[in-house]
Design a protein around this motif. Structure first.
Motif, PDB file in Angstrom:
ATOM      1  N   ALA A 143      27.109  37.561 -21.459  1.00 53.41           N
ATOM      2  CA  ALA A 143      26.932  39.056 -20.775  1.00 53.41           C
ATOM      3  C   ALA A 143      28.391  38.783 -19.865  1.00 53.41           C
ATOM      4  O   ALA A 143      28.868  40.081 -19.306  1.00 53.41           O
ATOM      5  CB  ALA A 143      26.198  40.032 -20.445  1.00 53.41           C
ATOM      6  N   ASP A 153      21.570  34.419 -22.797  1.00 53.83           N
ATOM      7  CA  ASP A 153      22.783  35.502 -22.854  1.00 53.83           C
ATOM      8  C   ASP A 153      23.156  35.527 -21.820  1.00 53.83           C
ATOM      9  O   ASP A 153      24.362  36.844 -21.584  1.00 53.83           O
ATOM     10  CB  ASP A 153      21.892  36.741 -23.727  1.00 53.83           C
ATOM     11  N   GLU A 154      23.198  35.890 -20.512  1.00 55.72           N
ATOM     12  CA  GLU A 154      22.971  36.795 -18.850  1.00 55.72           C
ATOM     13  C   GLU A 154      24.602  35.693 -18.723  1.00 55.72           C
ATOM     14  O   GLU A 154      25.278  36.430 -18.607  1.00 55.72           O
ATOM     15  CB  GLU A 154      22.058  35.975 -17.729  1.00 55.72           C
ATOM     16  N   LEU A 206      23.727  40.057 -29.058  1.00 56.86           N
ATOM     17  CA  LEU A 206      24.459  38.227 -28.460  1.00 56.86           C
ATOM     18  C   LEU A 206      23.339  37.668 -28.855  1.00 56.86           C
ATOM     19  O   LEU A 206      22.231  38.164 -29.379  1.00 56.86           O
ATOM     20  CB  LEU A 206      24.415  38.897 -26.667  1.00 56.86           C
ATOM     21  N   ILE A 239      25.384  46.527 -24.438  1.00 57.92           N
ATOM     22  CA  ILE A 239      25.469  44.955 -24.880  1.00 57.92           C
ATOM     23  C   ILE A 239      23.873  44.673 -25.327  1.00 57.92           C
ATOM     24  O   ILE A 239      22.480  45.070 -24.147  1.00 57.92           O
ATOM     25  CB  ILE A 239      25.503  44.288 -22.956  1.00 57.92           C
ATOM     26  N   GLN A 240      23.413  44.547 -26.007  1.00 57.42           N
ATOM     27  CA  GLN A 240      22.036  43.635 -26.362  1.00 57.42           C
ATOM     28  C   GLN A 240      21.949  41.773 -26.392  1.00 57.42           C
ATOM     29  O   GLN A 240      22.644  41.643 -26.483  1.00 57.42           O
ATOM     30  CB  GLN A 240      22.089  43.916 -28.307  1.00 57.42           C
ATOM     31  N   SER A 241      20.942  41.934 -25.291  1.00 58.67           N
ATOM     32  CA  SER A 241      20.818  40.840 -24.591  1.00 58.67           C
ATOM     33  C   SER A 241      19.710  40.618 -24.251  1.00 58.67           C
ATOM     34  O   SER A 241      18.198  40.848 -24.942  1.00 58.67           O
ATOM     35  CB  SER A 241      21.521  40.160 -23.270  1.00 58.67           C
ATOM     36  N   PHE A 243      22.658  48.546 -21.571  1.00 60.19           N
ATOM     37  CA  PHE A 243      21.802  47.436 -22.347  1.00 60.19           C
ATOM     38  C   PHE A 243      20.446  47.397 -22.535  1.00 60.19           C
ATOM     39  O   PHE A 243      20.051  48.157 -22.461  1.00 60.19           O
ATOM     40  CB  PHE A 243      21.958  46.620 -20.821  1.00 60.19           C
ATOM     41  N   ASN A 244      20.751  47.042 -23.499  1.00 64.95           N
ATOM     42  CA  ASN A 244      19.602  46.949 -24.292  1.00 64.95           C
ATOM     43  C   ASN A 244      19.256  48.238 -24.784  1.00 64.95           C
ATOM     44  O   ASN A 244      17.682  48.840 -24.592  1.00 64.95           O
ATOM     45  CB  ASN A 244      18.171  46.518 -23.705  1.00 64.95           C
TER      46      ASN A 244
END
Length: 525
Positions: free
Chosen positions: A433, A429-430, A273, A423-425, A449-450
């Protein structure tokens, strides 16, 4: 040690037809001739499994858990020989195999603890209500019972954790099902060592010999005979889509169709993201390549697809990833056949008109070495050709450049079922996502996530499964204690005398397990 035998119940036998292991680092054949089991051996093994089922499936929780713990202890006692043998047969690094031995032992002990806890029985009691109007209610009691003898197929890429005493076998034993294992031909010595450890545990725990048999072999005929045998009630499989589909077809065409729990194919999309790219694009490049090339990319959760919005920050990520991949050393793949398939898949992508090669890894001077590959295309071209989303088993990945979040959603919606999505945020980015989560949830069994998808924690909450073709049944998992559910079925007892009920449902609750009565959970001892 191993000697190439077929292990049926407490005994061993040999066949005239043999094969040898191959050292993938050198391409040289091993010295031991391993017997190829066939339909005759299948029939003997399944007959013993059928004879063992009633006794094994009704053992006490403690006795069954003790057996599983004994298997774990026997394997741990073989650790040095196991690691050395597996290293010679698979070229997997010693540290990786030591860790996999620990995982195999750990998951067996986790299942043993789960058996003792008894929650998996889902014991449920609705007592009789003789005075209820307008009609009385009968006494109704439900519990999960073992499905029957199970066939397990050893996997190529995890010679221990997904093989003879891997998760499928551990879950089946925990459920009370005898197991017949079709050993993988890529690591027959490793398989036999583990099989002997199980065989010894069966004997030392005083269980019927048919609780376990081990059938090594290279032929499709062996697998077909095992799945089509009427004694077998379910199948656990980790491997190629072609192999899984073939077994599913055989199982569906039986007089009594049975479930095949097959883990088959996944490219595990990773979404980068904008906030994540703005904050750490340069750092994510090497981290991605580390995940991509780990174990020559021979993980079912390998990141075979990256999706992101085009722009300067994405260019930074691509440059960083390309630099890391160009320096990445090649790794030996599990078998010559797997390496040849990887090379074909990479060549098809490299020559595809819609694909640009971003980088390749270092070329080594040995045999069967995977040279990592990163390609790129855009969303329009990717979604126009289904072939671009097919798995290339190994360290190969495609980056898809998108215009916006809507196009990312379109790309994800076009994908088949997957094991994982990542998901790389970052900051800001919330909302994006949150917009992606519903479509990802419909496609995968686990959302990260991440992080990076390679690596699966063996735990109660883990889901290692996903919609087809990641697995044949997206409602199941092959890792974690929920895996037991594949080999269980519910039975309801109505107005049954207390002395004839299974212990889990008897009034005195002799096993001291948690039960639900009239919808209220009552904790055990």
């Amino acid at each position: 040690m191993y000697n190439g035998a077929i292990l049926i119940g407490a005994g061993e036998t040999r066949a005239a037809d043999t094969f040898t292991a191959v050292n993938p680092t050198t391409g040289a054949a091993g010295d031991v001739a391993f017997s190829n089991a066939g339909p005759a051996e299948v029939a003997k093994a399944t007959a013993l499994a059928a004879a063992a089922f009633e006794v094994f499936s009704t053992t006490s929780l403690d006795a069954r858990a003790t057996f599983i713990e004994t298997v774990a202890d026997n394997i741990l006692a073989l650790k040095d020989d196991l690691v050395a043998t597996a290293n010679a047969e698979t070229a997997l690094p010693l540290a990786r195999l030591q860790g996999e031995t620990g995982r195999t032992v750990g998951q067996l002990k986790m299942f043993a603890a789960e058996v003792r806890a008894g929650l998996w029985l889902d014991a449920t009691i609705d007592p009789a209500m003789p005075d209820r109007a307008p009609l009385p209610r009968a006494d109704l009691r439900r519990v999960n019972v073992a499905l029957g003898p199970v066939a397990v197929f050893g996997a190529s890429n995890f010679p221990l954790a997904f093989s003879v005493a891997g998760g499928d076998t551990a879950a089946a034993f925990a459920a009370g099902c005898p197991v017949v294992v079709k050993g993988h031909a890529a690591h027959p010595g490793t398989g036999e060592l583990v099989a002997r450890a199980i065989q010894q545990a069966v004997a030392s725990c005083g269980l019927p010999e048919g609780v376990f048999s081990y059938l090594p072999g290279t032929s499709n005929e062996l697998g077909g005979a095992l799945v089509s045998d009427p004694v077998i009630k379910a199948v656990g499989f980790t491997g190629s889509r072609g192999g899984g589909l073939a077994l599913m077809k055989i199982a569906a065409q039986r007089a009594e169709p049975i479930p095949v729990y097959a883990e088959m194919s996944s490219i595990n999309p990773v979404v980068l993201l904008p906030g994540a790219l703005a904050a750490r694009a340069d750092a994510m490049g090497p981290a991605f390549v580390g995940s991509l090339t780990m174990g020559a990319g021979q993980f079912c959760t390998n990141p075979g697809l990256v999706i992101a919005i085009d722009g300067p920050d994405l260019d930074t990520f691509v440059a960083s990833a390309a630099k890391a991949l160009t320096a990445a050393q090649p790794a030996v793949m599990l078998t010559p056949g797997i390496h040849a398939s990887f090379e074909r898949g990479v060549e098809e992508l490299a020559s595809h008109a819609a694909v640009i090669t971003v980088a390749r890894g270092c070329v080594g001077d040995g045999v069967n070495q995977a040279v990592g590959a990163l390609f790129t295309t855009d969303a329009t071209k990717f979604t126009a050709d289904e072939a671009l989303s097919h798995e290339v088993f190994g360290s190969s990945s495609i980056l898809v450049r998108c215009k916006d979040i809507a196009e990312i959603k379109t790309v994800i919606a076009k994908l088949e079922g997957q094991l994982t999505a990542t998901i790389q945020s970052g900051d800001g980015d919330e909302a994006a996502a949150g917009e992606l989560l519903p479509v990802l949830q419909s496609k995968v069994g686990r959302i990260l996530f991440n992080g990076w998808p390679t690596g699966v924690e063996v735990s109660h909450a883990m889901v290692h499964g996903g919609p087809f073709p990641a697995t044949s049944d997206g409602r199941s998992t092959s890792v974690g204690t929920l895996a037991m559910a594949r080999f269980l079925r519910p039975v309801c007892y109505q107005d049954t005398p207390d002395t004839l009920l299974p212990p889990a449902l008897q009034a005195a609750n002799p096993w001291g397990i948690a039960r639900r009565t009239n919808g209220v959970l009552e904790l055990g001892k």
